[in-house]
Design a protein around this motif. Structure first.
Motif, PDB file in Angstrom:
ATOM      1  N   MET A 175       0.831  -1.212   0.000  1.00  0.00           N
ATOM      2  CA  MET A 175       0.000   0.000   0.000  1.00  0.00           C
ATOM      3  C   MET A 175       0.864   1.261   0.000  1.00  0.00           C
ATOM      4  N   LEU A 176       1.991   1.198   0.711  1.00  0.00           N
ATOM      5  CA  LEU A 176       2.907   2.346   0.689  1.00  0.00           C
ATOM      6  C   LEU A 176       3.598   2.433  -0.666  1.00  0.00           C
ATOM      7  N   ARG A 177       4.119   1.297  -1.156  1.00  0.00           N
ATOM      8  CA  ARG A 177       4.854   1.318  -2.428  1.00  0.00           C
ATOM      9  C   ARG A 177       3.951   1.708  -3.595  1.00  0.00           C
ATOM     10  N   ALA A 178       2.693   1.257  -3.564  1.00  0.00           N
ATOM     11  CA  ALA A 178       1.781   1.565  -4.668  1.00  0.00           C
ATOM     12  C   ALA A 178       1.132   2.943  -4.508  1.00  0.00           C
ATOM     13  N   GLY A 179       1.610   3.724  -3.547  1.00  0.00           N
ATOM     14  CA  GLY A 179       1.113   5.094  -3.406  1.00  0.00           C
ATOM     15  C   GLY A 179      -0.356   5.169  -3.025  1.00  0.00           C
ATOM     16  N   MET A 180      -0.835   4.173  -2.270  1.00  0.00           N
ATOM     17  CA  MET A 180      -2.257   4.178  -1.889  1.00  0.00           C
ATOM     18  C   MET A 180      -2.514   4.997  -0.635  1.00  0.00           C
ATOM     19  N   VAL A 181      -1.603   4.874   0.333  1.00  0.00           N
ATOM     20  CA  VAL A 181      -1.792   5.581   1.612  1.00  0.00           C
ATOM     21  C   VAL A 181      -0.466   6.165   2.080  1.00  0.00           C
ATOM     22  N   ARG A 182      -0.572   7.133   2.968  1.00  0.00           N
ATOM     23  CA  ARG A 182       0.597   7.651   3.669  1.00  0.00           C
ATOM     24  C   ARG A 182       0.226   7.802   5.132  1.00  0.00           C
ATOM     25  N   GLN A 183       1.174   7.481   6.006  1.00  0.00           N
ATOM     26  CA  GLN A 183       0.890   7.614   7.434  1.00  0.00           C
ATOM     27  C   GLN A 183       0.882   9.089   7.831  1.00  0.00           C
ATOM     28  N   ALA A 184      -0.166   9.471   8.576  1.00  0.00           N
ATOM     29  CA  ALA A 184      -0.245  10.847   9.061  1.00  0.00           C
ATOM     30  C   ALA A 184       0.341  10.918  10.460  1.00  0.00           C
ATOM     31  N   SER A 185      -0.058   9.973  11.320  1.00  0.00           N
ATOM     32  CA  SER A 185       0.645   9.736  12.580  1.00  0.00           C
ATOM     33  C   SER A 185       0.329   8.293  12.943  1.00  0.00           C
ATOM     34  N   ALA A 186       0.882   7.801  14.061  1.00  0.00           N
ATOM     35  CA  ALA A 186       0.763   6.369  14.346  1.00  0.00           C
ATOM     36  C   ALA A 186      -0.671   5.867  14.198  1.00  0.00           C
ATOM     37  N   GLY A 187      -0.869   4.916  13.309  1.00  0.00           N
ATOM     38  CA  GLY A 187      -2.182   4.305  13.143  1.00  0.00           C
ATOM     39  C   GLY A 187      -3.218   5.197  12.480  1.00  0.00           C
ATOM     40  N   ILE A 188      -2.791   6.285  11.870  1.00  0.00           N
ATOM     41  CA  ILE A 188      -3.709   7.221  11.202  1.00  0.00           C
ATOM     42  C   ILE A 188      -3.163   7.492   9.799  1.00  0.00           C
ATOM     43  N   TYR A 189      -4.012   7.309   8.805  1.00  0.00           N
ATOM     44  CA  TYR A 189      -3.539   7.355   7.424  1.00  0.00           C
ATOM     45  C   TYR A 189      -4.309   8.334   6.560  1.00  0.00           C
ATOM     46  N   SER A 190      -3.578   8.907   5.592  1.00  0.00           N
ATOM     47  CA  SER A 190      -4.220   9.649   4.510  1.00  0.00           C
ATOM     48  C   SER A 190      -4.355   8.688   3.346  1.00  0.00           C
ATOM     49  N   TRP A 191      -5.464   8.795   2.646  1.00  0.00           N
ATOM     50  CA  TRP A 191      -5.705   7.939   1.477  1.00  0.00           C
ATOM     51  C   TRP A 191      -5.457   8.764   0.224  1.00  0.00           C
ATOM     52  N   LEU A 192      -4.504   8.334  -0.584  1.00  0.00           N
ATOM     53  CA  LEU A 192      -4.178   9.028  -1.835  1.00  0.00           C
ATOM     54  C   LEU A 192      -5.105   8.498  -2.930  1.00  0.00           C
ATOM     55  N   PRO A 193      -5.075   9.122  -4.124  1.00  0.00           N
ATOM     56  CA  PRO A 193      -6.103   8.799  -5.129  1.00  0.00           C
ATOM     57  C   PRO A 193      -6.309   7.303  -5.384  1.00  0.00           C
ATOM     58  N   LEU A 194      -5.224   6.559  -5.579  1.00  0.00           N
ATOM     59  CA  LEU A 194      -5.393   5.146  -5.900  1.00  0.00           C
ATOM     60  C   LEU A 194      -6.022   4.378  -4.728  1.00  0.00           C
ATOM     61  N   GLY A 195      -5.547   4.670  -3.528  1.00  0.00           N
ATOM     62  CA  GLY A 195      -6.080   4.003  -2.341  1.00  0.00           C
ATOM     63  C   GLY A 195      -7.535   4.356  -2.116  1.00  0.00           C
ATOM     64  N   LEU A 196      -7.859   5.621  -2.317  1.00  0.00           N
ATOM     65  CA  LEU A 196      -9.233   6.065  -2.078  1.00  0.00           C
ATOM     66  C   LEU A 196     -10.204   5.391  -3.045  1.00  0.00           C
ATOM     67  N   ARG A 197      -9.768   5.193  -4.295  1.00  0.00           N
ATOM     68  CA  ARG A 197     -10.652   4.511  -5.251  1.00  0.00           C
ATOM     69  C   ARG A 197     -10.969   3.100  -4.782  1.00  0.00           C
ATOM     70  N   VAL A 198      -9.979   2.423  -4.237  1.00  0.00           N
ATOM     71  CA  VAL A 198     -10.213   1.069  -3.723  1.00  0.00           C
ATOM     72  C   VAL A 198     -11.151   1.125  -2.514  1.00  0.00           C
ATOM     73  N   LEU A 199     -10.838   2.035  -1.597  1.00  0.00           N
ATOM     74  CA  LEU A 199     -11.669   2.165  -0.396  1.00  0.00           C
ATOM     75  C   LEU A 199     -13.130   2.412  -0.763  1.00  0.00           C
ATOM     76  N   LYS A 200     -13.350   3.286  -1.751  1.00  0.00           N
ATOM     77  CA  LYS A 200     -14.719   3.606  -2.168  1.00  0.00           C
ATOM     78  C   LYS A 200     -15.418   2.404  -2.794  1.00  0.00           C
ATOM     79  N   ARG A 201     -14.647   1.608  -3.522  1.00  0.00           N
ATOM     80  CA  ARG A 201     -15.267   0.439  -4.157  1.00  0.00           C
ATOM     81  C   ARG A 201     -15.627  -0.617  -3.119  1.00  0.00           C
TER      82      ARG A 201
END
Ligand code: P5A
Length: 441
Positions: free
Chosen positions: A26-52
Motif C-alpha cells: 500500500m505504501l509502495r503503490a502510493g495508496m496511503v501515507r501515514q499521518a501519525s501512528a495508526g492514522i492514514y491519509s488515502w491518496l487517489p489510488l487508495g481512495l478509489r479502492v476504499l470507495k469500491r
C-alpha cells in the motif's frame, strides 16, 4: 485517467517500517501515507479502492433491507455513562473536552448513539423490524497500532444495528447479516469463514467473527476443511425466507478463533482440520436488551405492554478490507486486484510516448475504453518500458493492454491479465471487441 496527471507516488524501495506485505504494497503503490501512528491519509489510488469496497458493502446492506444513515464521529460522554461503558472502555477510548468543559469522545462504535435515537423516535412495534447502518470513521486508541490500515487507530467501519420485538425476530435479523456478510466478502474475491467468537466490550452471548485466511493474519484460527468449499447464497436469496437452514449448514462445521479453540476438545480429526492464520474482517453480535434497557429504547408491544428492544450490532472493517484483500491476493511483483475492487480495470501502456503512431493508437484506445464505460489508467509518460511495466505490476490492475511500435507495425496490441495466464496478441479490432464485451455490450 492519464498516468502523467495522476498523483501516484510509487516507491521502488520497500519501506522499512512496514512489517506485512499489504502495508508494504500500500505504501509502495502510493495508496496511503501515514499521518501519525495508526492514522492514514488515502491518496487517489487508495481512495478509489476504499470507495469500491465501501460500495460493495453498501449494496449488500441495502439488498438485505438495512437502511443507510450517518451518525457523527464525535459523541457525548453522557450516553456512554448511561450504558456503563464510559469507564469500561478504558484507554482505547479517545476522550475530548470541549470549551464548555463537556466530556466528548471520538466514537469507537455507535451502540449508545443509535439506541438513543431509537429511544426518542420509535413509538410503535409496527415500525419493527428495523436495521440501520452507517459507514463512518472510528477511533480506537490501540496500544500498538501496526500493520498499516489493518490495525489502525482511525479506521473506517460499516456498523449496523438491528431492532426487534422478540428473540425470534432478532435472530432473523442476525441471520440476515450473517448471509449478507458471506455475500459481501465473496464479491471482493475473499473466502471469509464465520467463526464463533468472544464478544469482548460489545457484549452479548451470540457472536460470529468473519475471518479471511492469510499467512500474516493476526490470530491463529482452526476450521474444518469442508468450510473452504462451502457455497455462498447467490442473488436469488430471499431475505424474508427462513435463513436458519443456511446458517445451520455453515455452523455445522467446526471453526474457531484462537481464544475459543481447545485442542483436546476439538471434534475435527487432524487430517480434516485446517490450522491457519486469519484476519477478522467482520464481526456480528446479538446482545438482547443490553443497551435498550439502560437507554430507554422501549416500545409498546401488540399486547400493550412496554418491552425493551432486542438488539444486535454488526461491523465490517472497510479500511481493513483494503489491506486484507492485498494479503489474500498478491505476488512478488505487487498487488493483484480482483476486478470488483480494482482502482482501474485496465492499465493501458504506451511503450513509446512521443512516437506518432503509438500516441495515436494509444489516445484512440484510451478514448474508446472510456466511452465503453470502463475505468482505465493510461500510462502516457515518457519513461522506460521496464519502469512502466514494473509500476503496472506493482499497482496490480486486472488487465494490461500494451501498445508498442513493433506490434503496431502489424496492427497488433498485447492483452495480459495481471493474475497470470497467457499474453494475447490482438488486432485493433479484436481489442475493441474485447473491450465492448467486457463492458457488457
Ligand atoms: C459491531 C458494529 C463492533 O465494534 N459495534 C458496531 C460492533 N465490532 S468490532 O469487532 O469491534 O469491530 C468491527 C470490525 O471493525 C474492524 N476493526 C478494525 N479495523 C482496523 N483497525 C482497527 N483497529 C479495527 N478494530 C476493528 C474489524 O474488521 C472488526 O471486525
Amino acid at each position: 485517467m492519464r498516468r502523467s496527471r495522476l498523483f501516484l507516488p510509487t516507491l521502488r524501495e520497500t519501506p522499512a517500517e512496514a512489517q506485512i506485505v499489504s502495508h508494504r504494497l500500500m505504501l509502495r503503490a502510493g495508496m496511503v501515507r501515514q499521518a501519525s501512528a495508526g492514522i492514514y491519509s488515502w491518496l487517489p489510488l487508495g481512495l478509489r479502492v476504499l470507495k469500491r469496497v465501501e460500495q460493495i458493502v453498501r449494496e449488500e446492506q441495502d439488498a438485505s433491507g438495512a437502511q443507510e444513515i450517518l451518525m457523527p464521529t464525535i459523541q457525548s460522554a453522557d450516553l456512554w455513562r448511561k450504558s456503563g461503558r464510559y469507564e469500561d472502555y478504558g484507554k482505547e477510548m479517545l476522550r475530548i473536552r470541549d470549551r464548555h468543559d463537556r466530556d466528548l469522545l471520538y466514537g469507537p462504535t455507535n451502540e449508545e448513539l443509535i439506541t438513543d435515537i431509537l429511544a426518542s423516535d420509535l413509538s410503535s412495534y409496527r415500525d419493527l423490524p428495523l436495521n440501520l447502518y452507517h459507514i463512518q470513521w472510528k477511533f480506537r486508541d490501540e496500544v500498538r497500532p501496526r500493520f498499516g490500515v489493518m490495525r489502525g487507530r482511525e479506521f473506517l467501519m460499516k456498523d449496523n444495528y438491528s431492532f426487534d420485538l422478540d428473540f425470534a425476530a432478532a435472530r432473523h435479523s442476525y441471520n440476515k447479516m450473517f448471509v449478507a456478510y458471506l455475500r459481501t466478502f465473496k464479491r471482493m474475491g475473499l473466502k471469509a469463514i464465520p467463526m464463533r467468537a468472544d464478544t469482548g466490550p460489545i457484549g452479548g452471548d451470540l457472536s460470529h467473527e468473519f475471518v479471511v485466511l492469510a499467512d500474516t493474519g493476526e490470530s491463529a484460527v482452526f476450521c474444518d476443511k469442508a468450510l473452504l468449499e462451502m457455497d455462498v447464497p447467490g442473488a436469488e436469496l430471499d431475505y424474508d425466507a427462513d435463513l436458519q437452514p443456511v446458517i445451520d449448514k455453515w455452523t455445522a462445521y467446526y471453526a474457531a478463533t484462537d481464544d475459543m479453540h481447545v485442542a483436546d476438545k476439538c471434534p475435527v480429526g487432524e487430517d480434516q482440520l485446517v490450522t491457519a492464520r486469519g484476519i477478522e474482517v467482520g464481526h456480528i453480535f446479538y446482545f438482547g436488551t443490553k443497551y435498550s434497557e439502560p437507554l430507554g429504547a422501549v416500545v409498546q408491544g401488540p399486547d400493550g405492554k412496554r418491552v425493551a428492544l432486542e438488539m444486535g450490532s454488526y461491523g465490517i472493517g472497510v479500511s481493513r478490507l483494503a489491506g486484507a484483500i492485498i494479503e489474500a491476493s498478491h505476488d512478488d511483483k505487487g498487488i493483484i486486484w480482483p476486478e470488483s475492487v480494482a482502482p482501474y480495470l485496465i492499465g493501458l501502456v504506451n511503450l513509446k510516448s512521443g512516437d506518432r503512431d503509438c500516441d495515436t493508437a494509444g489516445d484512440d484506445l484510451y478514448g474508446f475504453i472510456q466511452r465503453a464505460g470502463l475505468s482505465v489508467l493510461y500510462d502516457d509518460r515518457n519513461e522506460r518500458a521496464g519502469g512502466k511495466f514494473a509500476d503496472m505490476e506493482l499497482i496490480g490492475l486486472p488487465w494490461r493492454i500494451t501498445i508498442g511500435p513493433r506490434g503496431l507495425k502489424n496492427g497488433k496490441v498485447e492483452l495480459q491479465p495481471r493474475a497470470g495466464g497467457a499474453t494475447d496478441e490482438l488486432s485493433l479490432d479484436e481489442i475493441r471487441n474485447w473491450i465492448t464485451a467486457k463492458a457488457g455490450g
